[in-house]
Design an enzyme around this catalytic site. Sequence first.
Site, PDB file in Angstrom:
ATOM      1  N   HIS A   1     133.527  70.840  60.447  1.00 12.78           N
ATOM      2  CA  HIS A   1     132.984  69.557  60.907  1.00 12.78           C
ATOM      3  C   HIS A   1     132.993  69.505  62.428  1.00 12.78           C
ATOM      4  O   HIS A   1     133.789  70.169  63.093  1.00 12.78           O
ATOM      5  CB  HIS A   1     133.768  68.380  60.320  1.00 12.78           C
ATOM      6  CG  HIS A   1     135.189  68.304  60.799  1.00 12.78           C
ATOM      7  ND1 HIS A   1     135.524  67.825  62.055  1.00 12.78           N
ATOM      8  CD2 HIS A   1     136.346  68.641  60.194  1.00 12.78           C
ATOM      9  CE1 HIS A   1     136.838  67.875  62.194  1.00 12.78           C
ATOM     10  NE2 HIS A   1     137.369  68.367  61.095  1.00 12.78           N
TER      11      HIS A   1
ATOM     12  N   GLU B   1     141.830  68.416  54.445  1.00  9.18           N
ATOM     13  CA  GLU B   1     142.664  69.050  55.449  1.00  9.18           C
ATOM     14  C   GLU B   1     144.121  68.870  55.050  1.00  9.18           C
ATOM     15  O   GLU B   1     144.448  68.048  54.196  1.00  9.18           O
ATOM     16  CB  GLU B   1     142.384  68.425  56.823  1.00  9.18           C
ATOM     17  CG  GLU B   1     143.140  69.029  57.988  1.00  9.18           C
ATOM     18  CD  GLU B   1     142.914  70.522  58.191  1.00  9.18           C
ATOM     19  OE1 GLU B   1     143.461  71.321  57.389  1.00  9.18           O
ATOM     20  OE2 GLU B   1     142.236  70.906  59.144  1.00  9.18           O
TER      21      GLU B   1
END
EC number: 5.4.2.11
Length: 188
Positions: A10, A86
């Site tokens: 990202h 994450e």
Amino acid sequence: MSTCFTFLRHAQTDANASGVFSGKTDLPLNEEGKECALAAAKALSEERFDVIFYGTMKRVLQTTDYVLSEMKRVPKIILKSDRIVETDFGRFEGLGADEIAKNYPDDWKRYMEDWQTFVFPGGDSVEEYYERCEKFIHDVLFEYENNRILIVAHKGFILACLSALLTGDMSDLFTRDIQNGEAVTVTV
């Protein structure tokens, strides 16, 4: 035949820019991140993917939106996965390395000395996180073998998947790096 994975990290958030741990914090892209996401999307626009996987956090969703908006050939299979996350950094969340070392010196020392067996206080075990990523990537490999797959995800997730695919050994997890908005392709 072979399976081709392209991993796209990202684009940048304010937390990335300031160097703080932000695994479970759901942050949007900052202005630089939006520009970076658009540049990454344009770089991937001519690629042909059979499948796209992406996570559920704002920063990943926004990056994926940019990619999809620029693609010349959008694949039929586009899957949002809550398995693409994450690391949960627990009490380290929202802090930079210097702050952690100052506020939690014993925890930081343990992390620096033996990160492989470290459990983030109130968060993930590094080993269990790696195993979850490893299971995900092997499940994808099994189900979508001989396809071209794009995965839009987080740094830790990508590094764990790369280690699982390339060596099967988490000890090499940090021998690679991937920047915000960077794409890495491996064929297995």
